[in-house]
Write an enzyme that holds these catalytic residues in place. Structure first.
Site, PDB file in Angstrom:
ATOM      1  N   ARG A 249      38.397 -23.181 -29.023  1.00 31.23           N
ATOM      2  CA  ARG A 249      39.886 -22.713 -29.061  1.00 31.23           C
ATOM      3  C   ARG A 249      40.654 -23.778 -28.032  1.00 31.23           C
ATOM      4  NH1 ARG A 249      42.344 -18.900 -28.552  1.00 31.23           N
ATOM      5  NH2 ARG A 249      43.804 -18.992 -30.320  1.00 31.23           N
TER       6      ARG A 249
ATOM      7  N   GLY B 137      41.887 -10.130 -38.897  1.00 31.62           N
ATOM      8  CA  GLY B 137      40.574 -10.408 -37.958  1.00 31.62           C
ATOM      9  C   GLY B 137      40.922 -10.679 -36.350  1.00 31.62           C
TER      10      GLY B 137
ATOM     11  N   GLU C 125      44.073  -7.523 -44.184  1.00 28.85           N
ATOM     12  CA  GLU C 125      42.878  -8.429 -43.800  1.00 28.85           C
ATOM     13  C   GLU C 125      43.041  -8.908 -42.327  1.00 28.85           C
ATOM     14  OE1 GLU C 125      43.578 -11.906 -46.385  1.00 28.85           O
ATOM     15  OE2 GLU C 125      43.100 -10.740 -48.349  1.00 28.85           O
TER      16      GLU C 125
ATOM     17  N   TYR D 151      37.239 -15.876 -33.079  1.00 30.58           N
ATOM     18  CA  TYR D 151      36.977 -17.459 -33.261  1.00 30.58           C
ATOM     19  C   TYR D 151      36.501 -18.035 -31.988  1.00 30.58           C
ATOM     20  CZ  TYR D 151      40.277 -15.983 -37.260  1.00 30.58           C
ATOM     21  OH  TYR D 151      40.794 -15.501 -38.134  1.00 30.58           O
TER      22      TYR D 151
ATOM     23  N   CYS E  69      30.079 -33.946 -22.432  1.00 31.49           N
ATOM     24  CA  CYS E  69      30.673 -35.298 -22.106  1.00 31.49           C
ATOM     25  C   CYS E  69      31.858 -35.548 -23.173  1.00 31.49           C
ATOM     26  CB  CYS E  69      29.716 -36.105 -22.399  1.00 31.49           C
ATOM     27  SG  CYS E  69      28.306 -35.877 -21.416  1.00 31.49           S
TER      28      CYS E  69
ATOM     29  N   GLY F  64      46.609 -11.595 -39.780  1.00 35.44           N
ATOM     30  CA  GLY F  64      47.618 -12.507 -38.944  1.00 35.44           C
ATOM     31  C   GLY F  64      48.258 -11.978 -37.898  1.00 35.44           C
TER      32      GLY F  64
END
Ligand SMILES: *Cc1c(COP(=O)(O)O)cnc(C)c1O
Length: 420
Positions: free
Chosen positions: A318, A281, A279, A376, A348, A245
């Protein structure tokens, strides 16, 4: 005003932007665009920042694979000795294919199927992070049918507010993740009675893009209270996993360094025997990557002018998904005054933008780098509008490794057929 670029190994030079020892223009020339470009040095620096912060403490950094699951990226972390946090059978297969150590794998996620459990047990993973009573029962059954014991931690929901985007906050009572704090004790008691379950740890993960260490420290206090309560009942744990996080700088955010972020946690856990796991990322890969793209058209408009590029929301979702901001810079800015552009893709959808109101000194055909795209980005890409996915390359000093070929139309049509 020049502010440092958020990608640490990206530098502006006479040949335009270079990543480590390679000019982005050369990468575009050799491999085309859009292409995701990563820096091995930046990945390594990000991982080592955690290792430095953890020092000699018994600990394991488990890279959250969903942030970027390309084999080339996973292999960098595997070589550094990292563990991995996975959420599916597919992610485990990737970790193993990239040379990761199954014993250092943690399996997260609310919906693990029996097949996934079996595969993970066969592979000998380190721990299942169990998220419900029903999952515990299923895991006990599956492990029993294989004559094995499954190592588990419960993912406990500490009910703290991480002050982040609602879509990426996960530790509140109202989220679908984890078991309620108030139910955790009973679940551990129950797990202790199951023959094919081996209690190994406890886990929490409160959200993503966290910029303030305080909510994490609050969560750690709650978890510690529970760990001590369990110990009084004779249930001892070998690890405490505080999730991922930690946020990164996309624009002007000032996230804590891993050292600053972990300091209040390490203080709380000083002198304890349990291993501390994390953890992360985004904070390992986000600023180690960029999306290299070319301007197809410049389209002056009455209200807005558009820079239409060859990357789109299918490549980097994102902005469209979270209204996320990514810095966009010209690879070789022209000596002309900047124009303000909406930077958009060819898809489109009106939501297909990569950036609003960006001042760029560019001409048609110029290259742009969309920064902080390592996390991501590729993993959330799609084939919407039947667009092949981008290529990915990993820069290592002066060398460029292609870690994923650009998709072809054959890839896209594979497995489909029209009616006879
Ligand atoms: C997504 C996720 C992570 C990684 O989060 P980052 O914000 O990218 O560090 C870690 N653990 C779990 C359980 C997750 O779902």
């Amino acid at each position: 005003m020049t502010t440092a670029l958020p990608v640490p190994t990206l530098k502006a030079g006479p040949a335009g932007l270079t990543l480590e020892g390679v000019a982005l223009a050369d990468i575009a020339e050799r491999f085309g665009t859009p292409t995701y470009v990563y820096s091995r040095a930046a990945l390594t620096q990000a991982y080592e920042a955690y290792q430095r912060a953890l020092g000699l403490r018994k600990s394991l950094v488990c890279y959250a694979v969903k942030a970027n699951s390309s084999l080339g990226i996973l292999s960098v972390f595997a070589k550094l000795g990292a563990g991995f946090d996975i959420v599916s059978r597919g992610e485990l297969a990737r970790v193993l294919a990239a040379g990761g150590d199954a014993g250092k794998v943690i399996f997260s996620g609310v919906g693990k199927s029996a097949d996934e459990m079996r595969y993970a047990l066969e592979s000998g993973i380190g721990c299942f992070n169990v998220e419900s009573a029903a999952e515990l029962d299923r895991l006990n059954e599956v492990a029993g049918s294989m004559g094995k014991r499954a190592p588990i931690a419960f993912r406990v929901n500490p009910d703290v507010n991480p002050n982040t985007h609602p879509y990426i906050s996960t530790g509140l009572r109202s989220n679908k993740f984890g078991v309620a704090f108030t139910e955790a004790l009973d679940l551990y008691r129950k797990a202790a009675t199951l023959p094919n379950i081996e209690i190994s740890g406890i886990d929490c993960h409160i959200g993503s893009q966290l910029l303030d260490p305080a909510p994490m420290a609050e969560a750690a206090d709650k978890i510690l209270g529970l760990v001590d309560q369990l110990a009084r009942e004779g249930i001892t744990l070998d690890h405490i996993d505080l999730g991922g996080g930690l946020g990164i700088r996309y624009r002007d955010e000032e996230p804590p360094t891993p050292t600053e972020y972990l300091k209040p946690l390490l203080e709380r856990f000083a002198g304890r025997d349990e291993a501390l796991c994390f953890e992360p990322g985004r904070s390992l890969v986000g600023n180690a990557g960029l999306l290299l793209t070319r301007i197809e058209y410049l389209k002056p408009g009455v209200e807005k002018s558009f820079a239409i590029i060859d990357a789109a929301m299918n490549d980097l979702a994102r902005p469209a998904l979270y209204d996320a901001y990514h810095e966009i810079v010209a690879v070789a800015p022209r000596a002309v005054p900047a124009t303000r552009y909406e930077v958009v893709g060819p898809i489109c959808e009106s939501g297909d933008f990569l950036g609003h109101d960006r001042d760029l000194s560019v001409e048609t055909g110029d290259l742009l780098a969309i920064l902080s795209a390592g996390a991501y980005g590729m993993t959330m890409s799609s084939n919407y509008n039947t667009r092949p996915r981008a290529a990915e390359v990993l820069v290592d000093g002066d060398t460029v490794h292609v870690i994923r070929d650009r998709e072809t139309l054959e890839h896209l049509l594979k497995g489909e057929r029209p009616l006879p």
